[in-house]
Scaffold this motif. Structure first.
Motif, PDB file in Angstrom:
ATOM      1  N   ASN A 203       0.775  -1.248   0.000  1.00  0.00           N
ATOM      2  CA  ASN A 203       0.000   0.000   0.000  1.00  0.00           C
ATOM      3  C   ASN A 203       0.801   1.290   0.000  1.00  0.00           C
ATOM      4  OD1 ASN A 203      -2.747  -1.039  -0.009  1.00  0.00           O
ATOM      5  ND2 ASN A 203      -2.119  -2.010   1.919  1.00  0.00           N
ATOM      6  N   ALA A 204       2.071   1.224   0.356  1.00  0.00           N
ATOM      7  CA  ALA A 204       2.841   2.470   0.454  1.00  0.00           C
ATOM      8  C   ALA A 204       3.263   2.958  -0.928  1.00  0.00           C
ATOM      9  CB  ALA A 204       4.075   2.253   1.324  1.00  0.00           C
ATOM     10  N   ASP A 205       3.238   4.282  -1.090  1.00  0.00           N
ATOM     11  CA  ASP A 205       3.782   4.881  -2.320  1.00  0.00           C
ATOM     12  C   ASP A 205       5.280   5.107  -2.167  1.00  0.00           C
ATOM     13  OD1 ASP A 205       1.269   5.292  -3.814  1.00  0.00           O
ATOM     14  OD2 ASP A 205       0.788   6.499  -2.043  1.00  0.00           O
ATOM     15  N   HIS A 206       5.685   5.355  -0.918  1.00  0.00           N
ATOM     16  CA  HIS A 206       7.106   5.549  -0.627  1.00  0.00           C
ATOM     17  C   HIS A 206       7.426   4.749   0.624  1.00  0.00           C
ATOM     18  CE1 HIS A 206       7.095   8.759  -3.563  1.00  0.00           C
ATOM     19  NE2 HIS A 206       6.015   9.247  -2.971  1.00  0.00           N
ATOM     20  N   VAL A 207       8.431   3.895   0.526  1.00  0.00           N
ATOM     21  CA  VAL A 207       8.811   3.052   1.671  1.00  0.00           C
ATOM     22  C   VAL A 207      10.166   3.533   2.178  1.00  0.00           C
ATOM     23  CG1 VAL A 207       9.426   0.713   2.414  1.00  0.00           C
ATOM     24  CG2 VAL A 207       7.558   1.057   0.760  1.00  0.00           C
ATOM     25  N   ILE A 208      10.271   3.732   3.485  1.00  0.00           N
ATOM     26  CA  ILE A 208      11.565   4.147   4.043  1.00  0.00           C
ATOM     27  C   ILE A 208      11.963   3.185   5.159  1.00  0.00           C
ATOM     28  CG2 ILE A 208      10.474   5.948   5.506  1.00  0.00           C
ATOM     29  CD1 ILE A 208      13.092   7.611   4.871  1.00  0.00           C
ATOM     30  N   LEU A 209      13.226   2.775   5.123  1.00  0.00           N
ATOM     31  CA  LEU A 209      13.730   1.765   6.069  1.00  0.00           C
ATOM     32  C   LEU A 209      14.584   2.449   7.128  1.00  0.00           C
ATOM     33  CD1 LEU A 209      14.898  -0.768   3.337  1.00  0.00           C
ATOM     34  CD2 LEU A 209      12.734  -0.787   4.613  1.00  0.00           C
ATOM     35  N   VAL A 210      14.197   2.250   8.391  1.00  0.00           N
ATOM     36  CA  VAL A 210      14.917   2.906   9.492  1.00  0.00           C
ATOM     37  C   VAL A 210      15.100   1.931  10.658  1.00  0.00           C
ATOM     38  CG1 VAL A 210      15.174   5.198  10.505  1.00  0.00           C
ATOM     39  CG2 VAL A 210      13.273   4.792   8.976  1.00  0.00           C
ATOM     40  N   LEU A 211      15.214   0.653  10.343  1.00  0.00           N
ATOM     41  CA  LEU A 211      15.305  -0.332  11.428  1.00  0.00           C
ATOM     42  C   LEU A 211      16.760  -0.731  11.682  1.00  0.00           C
ATOM     43  CD1 LEU A 211      14.044  -3.760  10.043  1.00  0.00           C
ATOM     44  CD2 LEU A 211      14.525  -1.800   8.616  1.00  0.00           C
ATOM     45  N   PRO A 212      17.077  -1.158  12.915  1.00  0.00           N
ATOM     46  CA  PRO A 212      18.455  -1.574  13.176  1.00  0.00           C
ATOM     47  C   PRO A 212      18.788  -2.882  12.478  1.00  0.00           C
ATOM     48  CG  PRO A 212      17.120  -1.765  15.177  1.00  0.00           C
ATOM     49  CD  PRO A 212      16.219  -1.253  14.098  1.00  0.00           C
ATOM     50  N   TYR A 213      20.072  -3.052  12.145  1.00  0.00           N
ATOM     51  CA  TYR A 213      20.485  -4.299  11.507  1.00  0.00           C
ATOM     52  C   TYR A 213      20.771  -5.364  12.568  1.00  0.00           C
ATOM     53  CZ  TYR A 213      22.826  -7.794   8.819  1.00  0.00           C
ATOM     54  OH  TYR A 213      23.143  -8.987   8.248  1.00  0.00           O
ATOM     55  N   SER A 214      20.290  -6.563  12.306  1.00  0.00           N
ATOM     56  CA  SER A 214      20.602  -7.722  13.159  1.00  0.00           C
ATOM     57  C   SER A 214      20.402  -8.950  12.276  1.00  0.00           C
ATOM     58  CB  SER A 214      19.641  -7.785  14.349  1.00  0.00           C
ATOM     59  OG  SER A 214      18.339  -8.076  13.874  1.00  0.00           O
ATOM     60  N   ALA A 215      20.718 -10.130  12.809  1.00  0.00           N
ATOM     61  CA  ALA A 215      20.487 -11.345  12.015  1.00  0.00           C
ATOM     62  C   ALA A 215      19.005 -11.412  11.627  1.00  0.00           C
ATOM     63  CB  ALA A 215      20.905 -12.566  12.821  1.00  0.00           C
ATOM     64  N   ALA A 216      18.129 -10.960  12.513  1.00  0.00           N
ATOM     65  CA  ALA A 216      16.687 -11.039  12.242  1.00  0.00           C
ATOM     66  C   ALA A 216      16.243 -10.054  11.155  1.00  0.00           C
ATOM     67  CB  ALA A 216      15.906 -10.785  13.525  1.00  0.00           C
ATOM     68  N   SER A 217      16.952  -8.946  11.007  1.00  0.00           N
ATOM     69  CA  SER A 217      16.509  -7.969   9.993  1.00  0.00           C
ATOM     70  C   SER A 217      17.301  -8.099   8.682  1.00  0.00           C
ATOM     71  CB  SER A 217      16.601  -6.536  10.535  1.00  0.00           C
ATOM     72  OG  SER A 217      17.942  -6.180  10.788  1.00  0.00           O
ATOM     73  N   HIS A 218      18.192  -9.100   8.608  1.00  0.00           N
ATOM     74  CA  HIS A 218      18.957  -9.317   7.371  1.00  0.00           C
ATOM     75  C   HIS A 218      17.984  -9.562   6.203  1.00  0.00           C
ATOM     76  CE1 HIS A 218      22.361 -10.418   4.877  1.00  0.00           C
ATOM     77  NE2 HIS A 218      21.707 -11.493   4.490  1.00  0.00           N
ATOM     78  N   HIS A 219      18.164  -8.839   5.131  1.00  0.00           N
ATOM     79  CA  HIS A 219      17.317  -8.950   3.924  1.00  0.00           C
ATOM     80  C   HIS A 219      15.820  -8.847   4.250  1.00  0.00           C
ATOM     81  CE1 HIS A 219      20.651 -10.754   1.114  1.00  0.00           C
ATOM     82  NE2 HIS A 219      20.954  -9.575   1.622  1.00  0.00           N
ATOM     83  N   THR A 220      15.491  -7.868   5.079  1.00  0.00           N
ATOM     84  CA  THR A 220      14.075  -7.532   5.318  1.00  0.00           C
ATOM     85  C   THR A 220      13.384  -7.235   3.986  1.00  0.00           C
ATOM     86  OG1 THR A 220      14.508  -6.661   7.519  1.00  0.00           O
ATOM     87  CG2 THR A 220      12.578  -5.773   6.405  1.00  0.00           C
ATOM     88  N   ILE A 221      14.153  -6.641   3.067  1.00  0.00           N
ATOM     89  CA  ILE A 221      13.635  -6.380   1.715  1.00  0.00           C
ATOM     90  C   ILE A 221      14.470  -7.189   0.725  1.00  0.00           C
ATOM     91  CG2 ILE A 221      13.223  -4.628  -0.067  1.00  0.00           C
ATOM     92  CD1 ILE A 221      11.406  -4.221   2.363  1.00  0.00           C
ATOM     93  N   ALA A 222      13.842  -8.231   0.184  1.00  0.00           N
ATOM     94  CA  ALA A 222      14.485  -9.069  -0.842  1.00  0.00           C
ATOM     95  C   ALA A 222      13.492  -9.215  -1.999  1.00  0.00           C
ATOM     96  CB  ALA A 222      14.882 -10.403  -0.228  1.00  0.00           C
TER      97      ALA A 222
END
Ligand code: 8YV
Length: 329
Positions: A203-222
């Protein structure tokens, strides 16, 4: 009494070294060489404390090689470069520099979003290349920002600062986060609405990523996540390299699965994937989201304050492992 010994791993503002010298014997690196992991461990071995930046990986092995070490003070809010578990087990205090960079980093997120949606750098390169010969109705048509839906993944302090700025653009904000914010915080963040990740991407027209990096957030966007986004959507990453699968993003930008991306961070930076340089629908910046002069100075001072507190028997303000609060003898 001899002063505690510290290593400052990278070049810093010269007056910071002067201030630290009142408390510590300093090994500095004003020539700004990048140390290998072995070299770093060797330099840290006899030190009581270390002032680091995100470009130094402080691994469990390095920590094990430093029996005297009492504090690792990172000049960044992110601390994925430090093995926090290993440091905690060794009784070493670890600190970061939160808050002082929230507003500056949020400003930069907006700068990237606007530049990406309105094709600012692409059109400037075209102009500089002498290609502007006449006005045309369809030259560099971009996406609107005002009145659209902003999707924020990672709704911490910086994410909320980005959301607050969206009121002036008449935007709707949706967000995804490990946990939902309180109603008060959602209201203050332009009435942000908590949604699932898939919902946000659809649903987003613009997506912005501001989350911390960890093993769990690796490739949150693939690839699978990019496939959910609108073909007109833009993606901005001011968080960390590794949160986005860069190869999948390059493919999505090339095939038009999404319209454009604005990137301040990359996998394997500063050696970013060379294919990014061949794409016109991407705005690339060299990890500078927090780089205003006042903010970088505030970050440097915060890291120094943490180091001074940690090694002079105090409690650093930004201690990430409070169980290590009492300094090692
Ligand atoms: C820079 C950041 O990495 O604070 C962070 O986590 O990513 C940025 O602010 C930092 O300024 C480098 O020291």
């Amino acid at each position: 009494m001899t002063k505690p010994g510290i290593l400052v791993t990278r070049a810093v503002f010269p007056d910071l070294l002067e201030r630290l010298s009142h408390y510590f014997e300093i090994e500095s690196n004003q020539e700004d060489r990048i140390f290998s992991e072995q070299e770093l461990a060797q330099k840290m071995r006899d030190k009581d404390g270390v002032y680091t930046t995100p470009s130094e990986r402080v691994s469990a092995q390095t920590i094990a090689a430093c029996p005297k070490l009492k504090a690792i003070c990172n000049m960044a809010v992110g601390y994925n470069n430090i093995d926090l578990d290993a440091a905690t087990k060794a009784g070493i205090m670890v600190t970061n520099t939160p808050d002082v960079l929230n507003e500056t980093t949020a400003d930069f997120g907006w700068a990237l979003l606007m530049a990406t949606a309105r094709r600012i750098t692409e059109s400037e390169h075209w102009l500089r290349a002498g290609k502007w010969e006449k006005w045309r109705y369809d030259v560099f048509l971009g996406a609107d920002v005002h009145g659209t839906t902003l999707g924020i993944i990672g709704m911490g302090r910086i994410g909320q600062a980005i959301a607050r700025r969206s009121t002036g653009f008449g935007m709707q904000v949706i967000y995804h986060n490990r946990s939902r914010l309180s109603e008060d915080l959602e209201r203050a963040a332009n009435h942000a609405r908590y949604v699932g990740k898939e919902d946000l991407l659809r649903n987003a027209d613009h997506v912005i990523l501001v989350l911390p990096y960890s093993a769990a957030s690796h490739h949150t966007i693939a690839a699978a996540e990019l496939a959910l986004m609108k073909p007109t959507a833009t993606l901005v990453n001011i968080a960390r390299g590794g949160i986005v699968d860069d190869v999948a993003l390059i493919a999505a930008l090339r095939s038009g699965k999404i319209a454009a991306a604005g990137l301040d961070v990359f996998e394997n930076e500063p050696k970013l994937h060379p294919d990014f340089l061949t794409l016109s629908n991407v705005v690339l910046t060299p990890h500078i989201a927090s780089a205003s002069e006042p903010t970088r100075r505030a970050m440097a001072n915060t890291a120094a304050n943490n180091l001074i507190a940690a090694l002079t028997g105090g409690r650093p303000a930004n201690l990430l492992n409070p169980e290590c609060g009492a300094a090692k003898a």
